[in-house]
Design a protein around this motif. Structure first.
Motif, PDB file in Angstrom:
ATOM      1  N   PRO A 157       2.661 -42.332  -5.217  1.00 33.50           N
ATOM      2  CA  PRO A 157       3.887 -41.619  -5.585  1.00 33.50           C
ATOM      3  C   PRO A 157       4.995 -42.596  -5.979  1.00 33.50           C
TER       4      PRO A 157
ATOM      5  N   GLN B  81       7.300 -41.716 -13.719  1.00 37.89           N
ATOM      6  CA  GLN B  81       6.162 -41.885 -12.810  1.00 37.89           C
ATOM      7  C   GLN B  81       6.160 -43.309 -12.263  1.00 37.89           C
ATOM      8  N   SER B  82       5.447 -43.491 -11.163  1.00 37.51           N
ATOM      9  CA  SER B  82       5.365 -44.842 -10.603  1.00 37.51           C
ATOM     10  C   SER B  82       4.444 -45.703 -11.467  1.00 37.51           C
TER      11      SER B  82
ATOM     12  N   GLN C 128       0.891 -45.048 -10.566  1.00 41.50           N
ATOM     13  CA  GLN C 128       0.337 -43.853 -11.199  1.00 41.50           C
ATOM     14  C   GLN C 128      -0.042 -44.143 -12.645  1.00 41.50           C
TER      15      GLN C 128
ATOM     16  N   TYR D 299      -3.676 -45.148 -10.343  1.00 43.38           N
ATOM     17  CA  TYR D 299      -3.821 -45.029  -8.899  1.00 43.38           C
ATOM     18  C   TYR D 299      -3.026 -43.830  -8.394  1.00 43.38           C
ATOM     19  N   ALA D 300      -3.418 -43.266  -7.282  1.00 43.19           N
ATOM     20  CA  ALA D 300      -2.709 -42.141  -6.677  1.00 43.19           C
ATOM     21  C   ALA D 300      -1.573 -42.684  -5.814  1.00 43.19           C
TER      22      ALA D 300
ATOM     23  N   GLN E   6       4.219 -51.102  -7.218  1.00 44.40           N
ATOM     24  CA  GLN E   6       3.391 -49.956  -7.606  1.00 44.40           C
ATOM     25  C   GLN E   6       4.108 -48.631  -7.352  1.00 44.40           C
ATOM     26  N   HIS E   7       5.118 -48.629  -6.497  1.00 46.23           N
ATOM     27  CA  HIS E   7       5.861 -47.415  -6.174  1.00 46.23           C
ATOM     28  C   HIS E   7       7.087 -47.223  -7.073  1.00 46.23           C
TER      29      HIS E   7
END
Length: 119
Positions: free
Chosen positions: A47, A36-37, A40, A44-45, A99-100
């Motif tokens: 991807p 997962q990122s 996430q 946070y939402a 964050q990605h």
């Protein structure tokens, strides 16, 4: 909320106790979530970025990711780690760029930066 992501940290219990003592939320990230990122994992939402290089394994000292901490709280937390003798060389702050990334992508980038600084 200010939180610290604990990823494969051998002294996770001590780090969590320090976080709780300083009114920070410590989130243990399980190996099943490493794809997962980071965003996430921080709640946070966001991807995961499909592009990028992934490390085969994480550093033996693990990763520590600061999410939403004020500078003064981060400084106090880092000082607490030093005082407790806990060494975690791979630390990051959640940013719009990372964050990605997945846990493996972040680990790879932190290791690349560490090697670059040591040369």
């Amino acid at each position: 909320m200010e939180k610290v992501l604990l990823i494969a940290i051998p002294q996770a219990e001590q780090v969590e106790q320090l976080a709780v003592k300083q009114h920070l939320r410590a989130v243990h990230i399980q190996p099943s979530a490493y794809g997962q990122s980071i965003g996430q994992l921080a709640g946070y939402a966001v991807p995961a970025d499909a592009a990028g290089t992934a490390a085969d394994e994480l550093p033996p000292t693990g990763l520590l990711v600061f999410c939403g901490l004020r500078n003064s709280h981060m400084d106090r937390f880092l000082q607490g780690l030093r005082h407790a003798g806990i060494e975690i060389p791979h630390k990051a702050v959640l940013t719009p760029t990372n964050q990605h990334w997945t846990v493996f992508q972040l680990a790879w980038e932190l290791e690349r930066e560490r090697r670059s600084l040591n040369q």
